[in-house]
Design a protein around this motif. Structure first.
Motif, PDB file in Angstrom:
ATOM      1  N   ASP A 112      -2.821 -13.105 -34.997  1.00 38.23           N
ATOM      2  CA  ASP A 112      -3.210 -13.455 -36.363  1.00 38.23           C
ATOM      3  C   ASP A 112      -2.071 -14.122 -37.126  1.00 38.23           C
ATOM      4  OD1 ASP A 112      -5.755 -12.474 -35.983  1.00 38.23           O
ATOM      5  OD2 ASP A 112      -5.323 -10.508 -36.855  1.00 38.23           O
ATOM      6  N   LEU A 113      -0.840 -13.815 -36.753  1.00 33.35           N
ATOM      7  CA  LEU A 113       0.325 -14.425 -37.393  1.00 33.35           C
ATOM      8  C   LEU A 113       0.634 -15.808 -36.841  1.00 33.35           C
ATOM      9  CD1 LEU A 113       2.736 -11.340 -37.606  1.00 33.35           C
ATOM     10  CD2 LEU A 113       1.689 -12.555 -39.527  1.00 33.35           C
ATOM     11  N   GLY A 114      -0.142 -16.255 -35.863  1.00 32.49           N
ATOM     12  CA  GLY A 114       0.049 -17.601 -35.329  1.00 32.49           C
ATOM     13  C   GLY A 114       0.775 -17.675 -34.005  1.00 32.49           C
ATOM     14  N   TRP A 115       1.066 -16.531 -33.386  1.00 35.75           N
ATOM     15  CA  TRP A 115       1.698 -16.536 -32.076  1.00 35.75           C
ATOM     16  C   TRP A 115       0.659 -16.825 -30.991  1.00 35.75           C
ATOM     17  CZ3 TRP A 115       6.936 -14.852 -31.021  1.00 35.75           C
ATOM     18  CH2 TRP A 115       7.657 -14.510 -32.160  1.00 35.75           C
ATOM     19  N   TYR A 116       1.085 -17.499 -29.939  1.00 37.03           N
ATOM     20  CA  TYR A 116       0.247 -17.667 -28.754  1.00 37.03           C
ATOM     21  C   TYR A 116       0.538 -16.481 -27.841  1.00 37.03           C
ATOM     22  CZ  TYR A 116      -1.993 -19.761 -24.686  1.00 37.03           C
ATOM     23  OH  TYR A 116      -2.819 -20.001 -23.610  1.00 37.03           O
ATOM     24  N   VAL A 117      -0.469 -15.647 -27.606  1.00 37.92           N
ATOM     25  CA  VAL A 117      -0.264 -14.374 -26.912  1.00 37.92           C
ATOM     26  C   VAL A 117      -0.797 -14.438 -25.493  1.00 37.92           C
ATOM     27  CG1 VAL A 117      -0.769 -11.899 -26.942  1.00 37.92           C
ATOM     28  CG2 VAL A 117      -0.405 -13.117 -29.103  1.00 37.92           C
ATOM     29  N   VAL A 118       0.032 -14.025 -24.542  1.00 38.18           N
ATOM     30  CA  VAL A 118      -0.357 -13.916 -23.133  1.00 38.18           C
ATOM     31  C   VAL A 118      -0.260 -12.446 -22.747  1.00 38.18           C
ATOM     32  CG1 VAL A 118       0.134 -14.612 -20.765  1.00 38.18           C
ATOM     33  CG2 VAL A 118       0.495 -16.232 -22.638  1.00 38.18           C
ATOM     34  N   ASP A 119      -1.343 -11.892 -22.220  1.00 38.04           N
ATOM     35  CA  ASP A 119      -1.386 -10.457 -21.922  1.00 38.04           C
ATOM     36  C   ASP A 119      -1.188 -10.198 -20.436  1.00 38.04           C
ATOM     37  OD1 ASP A 119      -1.696  -7.738 -22.311  1.00 38.04           O
ATOM     38  OD2 ASP A 119      -3.875  -7.810 -22.183  1.00 38.04           O
ATOM     39  N   ASN A 120      -0.425  -9.124 -20.146  1.00 41.08           N
ATOM     40  CA  ASN A 120      -0.251  -8.619 -18.778  1.00 41.08           C
ATOM     41  C   ASN A 120       0.278  -9.681 -17.825  1.00 41.08           C
ATOM     42  OD1 ASN A 120      -0.283  -6.659 -16.790  1.00 41.08           O
ATOM     43  ND2 ASN A 120      -2.438  -6.995 -16.255  1.00 41.08           N
ATOM     44  N   LEU A 121       1.359 -10.323 -18.235  1.00 36.14           N
ATOM     45  CA  LEU A 121       1.971 -11.356 -17.393  1.00 36.14           C
ATOM     46  C   LEU A 121       2.984 -10.728 -16.443  1.00 36.14           C
ATOM     47  CD1 LEU A 121       2.046 -14.574 -17.204  1.00 36.14           C
ATOM     48  CD2 LEU A 121       4.263 -14.344 -18.359  1.00 36.14           C
ATOM     49  N   PRO A 122       2.937 -11.037 -15.142  1.00 39.59           N
ATOM     50  CA  PRO A 122       3.986 -10.551 -14.233  1.00 39.59           C
ATOM     51  C   PRO A 122       5.345 -11.114 -14.654  1.00 39.59           C
ATOM     52  CG  PRO A 122       2.094 -11.375 -13.007  1.00 39.59           C
ATOM     53  CD  PRO A 122       1.884 -11.772 -14.432  1.00 39.59           C
ATOM     54  N   PRO A 123       6.390 -10.309 -14.640  1.00 38.11           N
ATOM     55  CA  PRO A 123       7.708 -10.788 -15.080  1.00 38.11           C
ATOM     56  C   PRO A 123       8.174 -12.037 -14.346  1.00 38.11           C
ATOM     57  CG  PRO A 123       7.725  -8.409 -14.832  1.00 38.11           C
ATOM     58  CD  PRO A 123       6.419  -8.873 -14.285  1.00 38.11           C
ATOM     59  N   GLN A 124       7.788 -12.182 -13.091  1.00 35.42           N
ATOM     60  CA  GLN A 124       8.204 -13.346 -12.326  1.00 35.42           C
ATOM     61  C   GLN A 124       7.656 -14.650 -12.900  1.00 35.42           C
ATOM     62  OE1 GLN A 124       6.949 -10.572 -11.224  1.00 35.42           O
ATOM     63  NE2 GLN A 124       8.037  -9.797  -9.427  1.00 35.42           N
ATOM     64  N   MET A 125       6.622 -14.537 -13.759  1.00 39.46           N
ATOM     65  CA  MET A 125       6.017 -15.734 -14.334  1.00 39.46           C
ATOM     66  C   MET A 125       6.636 -16.121 -15.673  1.00 39.46           C
ATOM     67  SD  MET A 125       3.846 -16.757 -12.150  1.00 39.46           S
ATOM     68  CE  MET A 125       2.999 -17.965 -13.163  1.00 39.46           C
ATOM     69  N   LEU A 126       7.601 -15.350 -16.164  1.00 38.37           N
ATOM     70  CA  LEU A 126       8.194 -15.654 -17.460  1.00 38.37           C
ATOM     71  C   LEU A 126       8.914 -17.002 -17.464  1.00 38.37           C
ATOM     72  CD1 LEU A 126       9.625 -12.194 -18.612  1.00 38.37           C
ATOM     73  CD2 LEU A 126       7.820 -13.528 -19.703  1.00 38.37           C
ATOM     74  N   ARG A 127       9.707 -17.242 -16.429  1.00 41.27           N
ATOM     75  CA  ARG A 127      10.447 -18.514 -16.392  1.00 41.27           C
ATOM     76  C   ARG A 127       9.498 -19.708 -16.307  1.00 41.27           C
ATOM     77  NH1 ARG A 127      15.264 -21.113 -14.991  1.00 41.27           N
ATOM     78  NH2 ARG A 127      14.922 -22.972 -13.715  1.00 41.27           N
ATOM     79  N   PRO A 128       8.524 -19.731 -15.370  1.00 41.50           N
ATOM     80  CA  PRO A 128       7.597 -20.873 -15.345  1.00 41.50           C
ATOM     81  C   PRO A 128       6.840 -21.047 -16.660  1.00 41.50           C
ATOM     82  CG  PRO A 128       7.417 -19.611 -13.317  1.00 41.50           C
ATOM     83  CD  PRO A 128       8.283 -18.818 -14.241  1.00 41.50           C
TER      84      PRO A 128
END
Length: 294
Positions: free
Chosen positions: A32-48
């Motif tokens: 609601d504050l305008g962030w793009y939210v991604v749920d339950n992401l594997p940590p290995q996918m943070l860099r990509p």
């Protein structure tokens, strides 16, 4: 390729913590504050993901990623991934949500669901395993919120205070909708305002074919003392309403202003009410449901 950096790149927020501590509530508020939210992401996918957002050229300036133990063994890669991203200059913060064990037990029992790590053991076994798994990340978190004594509204307030760019912390968005009573009431209206008490421009030949968005009509409608008096008093009366919506974390509200056909009076009044609310610090916009209908 280098992920988005602190200079001109997106802000990345990691939302993590104990299951049952309120991650879903926090994620909803951030959205609601305008962030793009991604749920339950594997940590290995943070860099990509950081690289992808960096290539979006500002389209996603604020990214929130929920990472939790639903990924089981993958969660142990979170702390190293955070360290790597920070070393590469990514603007990164970590929000950790914590709650006392006894409160977590009550919350899981109230929804009749097992803890994701309890397996064949007790619920407390799962909670203890999660504390061990998340302890390293908790130690490097930028913000830790203990939700043990919070309800969902209080947690939402805490997240808003921590991450809202608005100094007042208000994220209420008001839509002021004009409509014509002869076409029916808007089904999504929270407040309905009847401005048929105002003189009708329809009976002025030079204004009949114009709309409330046209300046001559707006000037004529708003030029009447009763229109000015109504707007002044109505905006004043809305102050406790707005405060109440903030306390209850109501983020979207629709005020419907109606006249006979939704062409003249309601349109001019909706535009002016939205303008006055905006001047008072509320995010408000005017839309016209029936404008153009004959």
């Amino acid at each position: 390729m280098t992920p988005a950096s602190a200079s001109g790149g997106p802000e990345v927020l990691i939302v993590t913590g104990m299951s049952g501590a309120g991650r879903t509530t926090a994620a909803n508020v951030l959205e609601d504050l305008g962030w793009y939210v991604v749920d339950n992401l594997p940590p290995q996918m943070l860099r990509p993901l950081a690289e992808l957002v960096g290539r979006a050229e500002g389209a996603l300036p604020k990214l929130a990623v929920v990472v939790d133990v639903r990924g089981r063994a993958l969660y142990h890669e979170l702390a190293p991934s955070l360290k790597e991203l920070r070393e590469q200059g990514v603007t990164l913060r970590v929000l950790y949500l914590d709650t006392a064990d006894d409160v977590l037990v009550r919350r899981f029992e109230s929804v009749r669901r097992p803890h994701p790590l309890q397996g064949d053991g007790r619920m407390l076994d799962g909670i203890e395993a999660e504390r061990d798994a998340t302890s390293e990340v908790r130690g490097v978190a930028d913000i830790v919120i203990d939700t043990s004594e919070m309800n969902v509204h209080q947690l939402a307030d805490a997240v808003i205070k921590a991450f809202s760019e608005n100094e007042s912390g208000r994220i209420l968005r008001v839509t002021v909708m004009s409509f014509g009573f002869k076409y029916g009431l808007p089904v999504d209206a929270d407040h309905v305002i009847d401005v048929r008490f105002l003189p009708n421009p329809f009976w002025i030949p030079s204004l009949r074919d114009l709309r409330g968005t046209d300046q001559p009509v707006a000037d004529w409608v708003l030029g009447h003392d009763e229109a000015e008096t109504f707007l002044d008093r109505y905006v004043y009366a809305l102050e406790p309403v707005m405060d109440g919506y903030d306390r209850e974390n109501r983020h979207f509200v629709t005020f419907a202003i109606g006249c006979t056909g939704g062409k003249h009076r309601s349109v001019a009044m909706a535009v002016e009410l939205a303008r006055r609310l905006t001047s008072a610090g509320v995010t408000a916009s005017a839309v016209h449901r029936d404008l153009g209908r004959e």
